[in-house]
Design an enzyme around this catalytic site. Structure first.
Site, PDB file in Angstrom:
ATOM      1  CB  CYS A  74      -0.957  -0.153   1.159  1.00 29.61           C
ATOM      2  SG  CYS A  74      -2.021   1.445   1.462  1.00 29.61           S
ATOM      3  CB  CYS A  77      -0.417   2.209   5.807  1.00 33.33           C
ATOM      4  SG  CYS A  77      -1.299   0.542   5.471  1.00 33.33           S
ATOM      5  CB  CYS A 122      -4.724  -0.786   2.535  1.00 30.40           C
ATOM      6  SG  CYS A 122      -3.755  -1.116   3.797  1.00 30.40           S
ATOM      7  CB  CYS A 125      -4.323   2.926   5.920  1.00 28.94           C
ATOM      8  SG  CYS A 125      -4.038   2.688   4.176  1.00 28.94           S
ATOM      9  CB  CYS A 145      -9.162  -3.845 -11.628  1.00 28.34           C
ATOM     10  SG  CYS A 145      -8.611  -2.776 -13.028  1.00 28.34           S
TER      11      CYS A 145
END
Length: 165
Positions: A74, A77, A122, A125, A145
């Site tokens: 990510c 984070c 995510c 976060c 995607c």
């Protein structure tokens, strides 16, 4: 209540709620920063996708062509989200995966295009990553995607970044 009054009532509620949504933190996630904190930490394009649920232009991310072994994390984070072994060329112009790492993403229903879509984010976060479609390869048949700007790539053998606090 007639239709006109209902529309004005809903509009009034949105006018009150939207300023809080734009500045507040996404609640219910282990890493809980305000929008302003994320804005200071991220590039504008990454912030727009991750915390305003934007979409980057297809074919614009260099990660779409990334073929090395490694981990996609990510961009907000730095939690690991996908193993490169689960990446494939979908022909859509966005990095696509057939499976995330266990526990790395959460889902919600998105009605932005009127018809419901499954959005994923995510799990640490809450940053928006992309959407899940049922046209991916086996064994899952799923296509995660992803917006490339919402990810960072860490090549195999390089240490994963420390999780942002």
């Amino acid at each position: 209540m007639n239709r006109r009054n209902w529309i004005f009532s809903v509009s009034g509620l949105m006018a009150v709620a939207l300023p809080f949504a734009a500045t507040g933190a996404k609640s219910g996630f282990p890493l809980n920063k305000t929008r302003q904190e994320w804005k200071r930490l991220l590039a504008p394009a990454a912030y727009r996708v991750l915390f305003e649920e934007g979409t980057e232009a297809p074919g614009s991310s260099p990660l779409n062509a990334e073929k090395r072994a490694g981990t996609f994390v990510c961009a907000a984070c730095e939690q690991a989200l996908f193993d490169s072994a689960h990446k494939y060329e979908s022909g859509t112009g966005w990095p696509s995966f057939w499976q995330p790492l266990a526990g790395a993403v959460g889902t919600s229903t998105d009605f932005k295009l009127i018809l419901p879509r499954t959005e994923y984010h995510c799990s640490r976060c809450g940053g928006h990553q992309g959407h899940i479609f049922d046209d991916g390869p086996q064994p899952t048949g799923k296509r995660y995607c992803n917006n490339g700007v919402a990810l960072k790539f860490v090549a195999k053998g390089a240490p994963l970044p420390e999780l942002r606090t």
